[in-house]
Design a protein around this motif. Structure first.
Motif, PDB file in Angstrom:
ATOM      1  N   TYR A   1      -4.993  -0.834   6.616  1.00 13.32           N
ATOM      2  CA  TYR A   1      -4.376  -0.716   5.349  1.00 13.32           C
ATOM      3  C   TYR A   1      -4.344   0.551   4.631  1.00 13.32           C
ATOM      4  O   TYR A   1      -3.977   0.714   3.431  1.00 13.32           O
TER       5      TYR A   1
ATOM      6  N   GLN B   1      -5.593  -0.115  -4.605  1.00 10.18           N
ATOM      7  CA  GLN B   1      -5.637  -0.285  -3.147  1.00 10.18           C
ATOM      8  C   GLN B   1      -5.033  -1.656  -2.921  1.00 10.18           C
ATOM      9  O   GLN B   1      -4.883  -2.673  -3.841  1.00 10.18           O
ATOM     10  N   PRO B   2      -4.263  -2.139  -1.675  1.00  8.08           N
ATOM     11  CA  PRO B   2      -3.610  -3.164  -1.480  1.00  8.08           C
ATOM     12  C   PRO B   2      -4.869  -4.470  -1.711  1.00  8.08           C
ATOM     13  O   PRO B   2      -5.825  -4.363  -1.461  1.00  8.08           O
ATOM     14  N   GLY B   3      -4.041  -5.566  -1.922  1.00  6.14           N
ATOM     15  CA  GLY B   3      -4.856  -6.821  -2.066  1.00  6.14           C
ATOM     16  C   GLY B   3      -5.772  -7.243  -0.758  1.00  6.14           C
ATOM     17  O   GLY B   3      -6.889  -7.458  -1.267  1.00  6.14           O
TER      18      GLY B   3
END
Length: 305
Positions: free
Chosen positions: A41, A226-228
């Motif tokens: 990610y 940040q992404p989940g």
């Protein structure tokens, strides 16, 4: 006496202790898998390490509080210096170098290189304290490093960049060396301060260093945006590869003793190999399996009384 007041049979305690030791070995082995998944990610090592430490800090602060309540003596300034050094080497630097190395090499190779830290403890003890290296230990060293050579050769045939393989291997080897130095220092204070107090305070030092490093290198917004899945993986790393293994090792040693718990650590490389094959699509070859077998044999021979 009611059934709820009956003592638990000794055999049940042994089985539970063994379960704790196995879960700890699996949890530690799962860390590399979670790190590699998080890297997909786009998160960097500094941010991921800071998240892991931030999630872990409440647990270690609780451990420190319990250890202080149980302690019969106060920490001295000299103790503080020792604990800072242990936190720097064993939990911050070793983790940071490991996270950096996982950018470049497979999770399976990372676990095999890390697993040779007992050989580094022996070599450092001989270098620093004049301890004699026996023929059995030399044979174990030969097995371990022959296994590492086989695993590196396996990855060398698959990776596109020899430079990345060399850099990642050196970083992870530096992590193992840092952890070996931590163990040597730990042995000088743990009998006086206790395992719980040393682990708790050294981990708090490492957490503060990791978060401080992040704040120096990155804006706070990077941590918040940040992404989940990155948060979920960092939390899983905290629960299953930090909190659970630390508790599991402590409980297993209490029930079984240090020797059997150390031997269950041999499961680590095999677990990582299988998980990397299943979850990361890493190639699983004969050379890698043979290398893992040699490393495990070498460490087991060295660990035997």
């Amino acid at each position: 006496m009611s059934s709820g007041d009956r003592p638990v049979p000794a055999i049940a305690l042994d089985q539970f202790g063994l379960l704790c030791a196995v879960l700890a070995a699996v949890g530690f082995s799962f860390k590399a898998i979670l790190v590699k998944l998080a890297y997909r990610y786009g998160v960097d090592a500094e941010t991921l390490l800071a998240l892991r430490m931030a999630f872990s800090l409440p647990f270690f602060i609780g451990m420190a509080w319990v250890s202080v309540r149980r302690a019969t003596s106060r920490l001295t300034p000299q103790d503080g210096v020792w604990l800072f050094g242990l936190g720097l080497l064993g939990y911050y630097l070793a983790s940071y170098l490991d996270f950096l190395g996982l950018r470049y090499i497979s999770a399976a190779l990372e676990r095999l290189i890390l697993f040779v830290y007992p050989t580094l403890v022996v070599l450092l003890s001989a270098l620093l304290f004049g301890q004699r290296i026996t023929g059995r230990v030399l044979s174990a060293l030969a097995l371990c490093y022959a296994g590492i050579a086989l695993a590196v050769a396996h990855d060398w045939r698959l990776v596109g960049s020899t430079r990345d393989l060399a850099l990642g291997s050196l970083l992870v080897f530096g992590s193992a060396l840092s952890y070996a130095l931590y163990l040597l220092g730990n042995g000088r204070v743990v009998n006086r301060l206790g395992v719980l107090r040393v682990t708790a305070f050294a981990s708090i030092v490492a957490g503060l260093l990791a978060i401080g490093q992040f704040l120096l290198l990155r804006p706070v917004a990077v941590l918040l945006l940040q992404p989940g899945p990155v948060y979920a993986l960092a939390l899983a790393m905290t629960l299953f590869s930090t909190v659970l293994p630390v508790w599991g090792v402590s409980e297993a040693i209490r029930r079984l003793g240090a020797g059997p718990v150390a031997l269950t650590g041999s499961l680590g490389p095999i677990v990582t190999l299988l998980l990397a094959w299943l979850l990361l699509d890493e190639a699983l070859g004969v050379g890698q399996l043979a290398g893992a077998a040699l490393v495990i044999m070498g460490v087991t021979v060295m660990a035997r009384r």
